[in-house]
Design a protein around this motif. Structure first.
Motif, PDB file in Angstrom:
ATOM      1  N   VAL A   9       0.863  -1.177   0.000  1.00 46.31           N
ATOM      2  CA  VAL A   9       0.000   0.000   0.000  1.00 46.31           C
ATOM      3  C   VAL A   9       0.904   1.232   0.000  1.00 46.31           C
ATOM      4  N   LEU A  60       3.387  -1.541   4.089  1.00 41.14           N
ATOM      5  CA  LEU A  60       2.766  -0.219   4.034  1.00 41.14           C
ATOM      6  C   LEU A  60       3.857   0.825   3.862  1.00 41.14           C
ATOM      7  N   TYR A  70      -6.148   6.690   7.597  1.00 40.15           N
ATOM      8  CA  TYR A  70      -6.007   5.554   6.698  1.00 40.15           C
ATOM      9  C   TYR A  70      -5.140   4.427   7.253  1.00 40.15           C
ATOM     10  N   ASP A  72       0.802   5.116   0.565  1.00 40.85           N
ATOM     11  CA  ASP A  72      -0.140   6.068   1.166  1.00 40.85           C
ATOM     12  C   ASP A  72       0.512   7.407   1.438  1.00 40.85           C
ATOM     13  N   ASN A 107      -5.415   0.712   6.015  1.00 36.61           N
ATOM     14  CA  ASN A 107      -4.384   0.201   5.120  1.00 36.61           C
ATOM     15  C   ASN A 107      -3.871  -1.156   5.590  1.00 36.61           C
TER      16      ASN A 107
END
Length: 333
Positions: free
Chosen positions: A212, A234, A220, A214, A224
């Protein structure tokens, strides 16, 4: 020479065109006569006073440019005066001339204009350093890109797709979703109308995605983590809506997740030089083949920097916002 200054910081009204001496390149540096400069979210944050430049960096705005090399500093042997290049800058790109580490310059990819080339460095350096270096994206993996219609987002979608990944993304309007799909996303979700966690789990049969990317932050983070597959990663590259958060960390252990992130401007010159080499070897051939080209939303004149910042702050753009410093704004459009 002329440059844009922002004083102690504030709203767009603090932007001023001022006169300054033309700088001289030091050891390892080149002086670029700027044709175009990119406008980026960190410029907005720095102008407002919330993102001071790191120690040793230029105090002025502008993180990427294209133009013509006007002078070489001692020790620069792989460039010559008159070369047209694009470059990642330590700041100072909103000016008629800009000093840059010679190793952070890249040739204009074959077939691209100076305008297109100026839209490359900040986004392509950032995406490569995070998605490919840190998260090690490979053929067959999957990635969720938030803010898919931004310059960073569209770059991440295009490059991930080109390297064989399945790409999902979020955006806030039908027009932006269309742009994401055109860039190579397999599916795009309107975060205003649909829960992206449910959408990702539905599209991946409950598995989740490998990566992910971001830039939103606080609201979030936990969601996530819910989107990530076992051994997922992430990547946090910005905090547009806050950097403080708390959540149940059990999924980190259960799914053996990696939470990481980075900034670009604070990296060492050597690290940026390595990213530049990787881009030239792996991405520049794609650009020369007409693939993964930057998406440019609008071009403003040098005197319209405030209007460019206002558009960036409105989030109504799709892709890059550019300043024509020496280049022809009307011809570019």
């Amino acid at each position: 020479m002329k440059r844009i200054t922002h004083g102690a910081g504030g709203g767009i009204d603090v932007l001023r065109i001022s006169e300054d001496d033309r700088p001289s390149p030091g050891a390892g540096e080149v002086l670029i006569e700027v044709h175009y400069a990119g406008v980026n979210r960190p410029d907005i944050q720095q102008r407002s006073g919330s993102y001071p430049p790191p120690p040793g960096a230029s105090p002025y705005l502008g993180l990427e440019v294209s133009g013509t090399i006007a002078a070489l500093g001692p020790g620069v042997s792989n460039r010559k005066v008159g070369d047209q290049v694009c470059a990642l800058t330590p700041g100072g790109g909103y000016a008629e001339f800009c000093l840059v580490d010679g190793r952070h310059c890249l040739p204009i990819p074959a077939g691209l204009t100076l305008l297109q080339a100026a839209a490359l460095p900040e986004n392509y350096f950032t995406v490569w350093a995070n998605v490919f270096d840190r998260a090690q994206l490979q053929d067959g993996m999957s990635i969720l890109v938030h803010g898919g219609s931004s310059g960073i987002g569209l770059t991440a979608i295009q490059l991930a797709h080109a390297f064989g990944a399945k790409v999902f993304t979020t955006a806030g309007s039908a027009k932006k979703l269309e742009a994401c799909l055109a860039a190579g996303a397999s599916a795009a979700f309107n975060y205003r109308e649909e829960d992206f966690v449910e959408a990702i789990l539905r599209e991946t049969d409950g598995r989740g995605v490998d990566i992910v990317l971001d830039m939103v932050g606080t609201p979030y983070v936990e969601r996530n983590i819910q989107c990530l597959a076992v051994e997922g990663c992430l990547l946090q590259i910005s905090f547009l809506m806050g950097s403080h958060f708390s959540f149940d960390a059990t999924p980190l252990m259960r799914k053996r997740l990696t939470l990481t992130g980075s900034t670009l401007r604070g990296r060492t010159d050597q690290q940026k030089a390595e990213i530049a080499r990787n881009l030239k070897a792996n991405v520049w051939p794609l650009l020369a083949a007409g693939k993964c080209l930057p998406v440019i939303d609008s071009v403003f004149s040098f005197e319209q920097a405030g209007e460019a910042h206002a558009l960036m702050e409105s989030s109504q753009h799709i892709g890059k916002i550019m300043l024509a410093v020496k280049g022809d704004r009307d011809a570019a459009q």
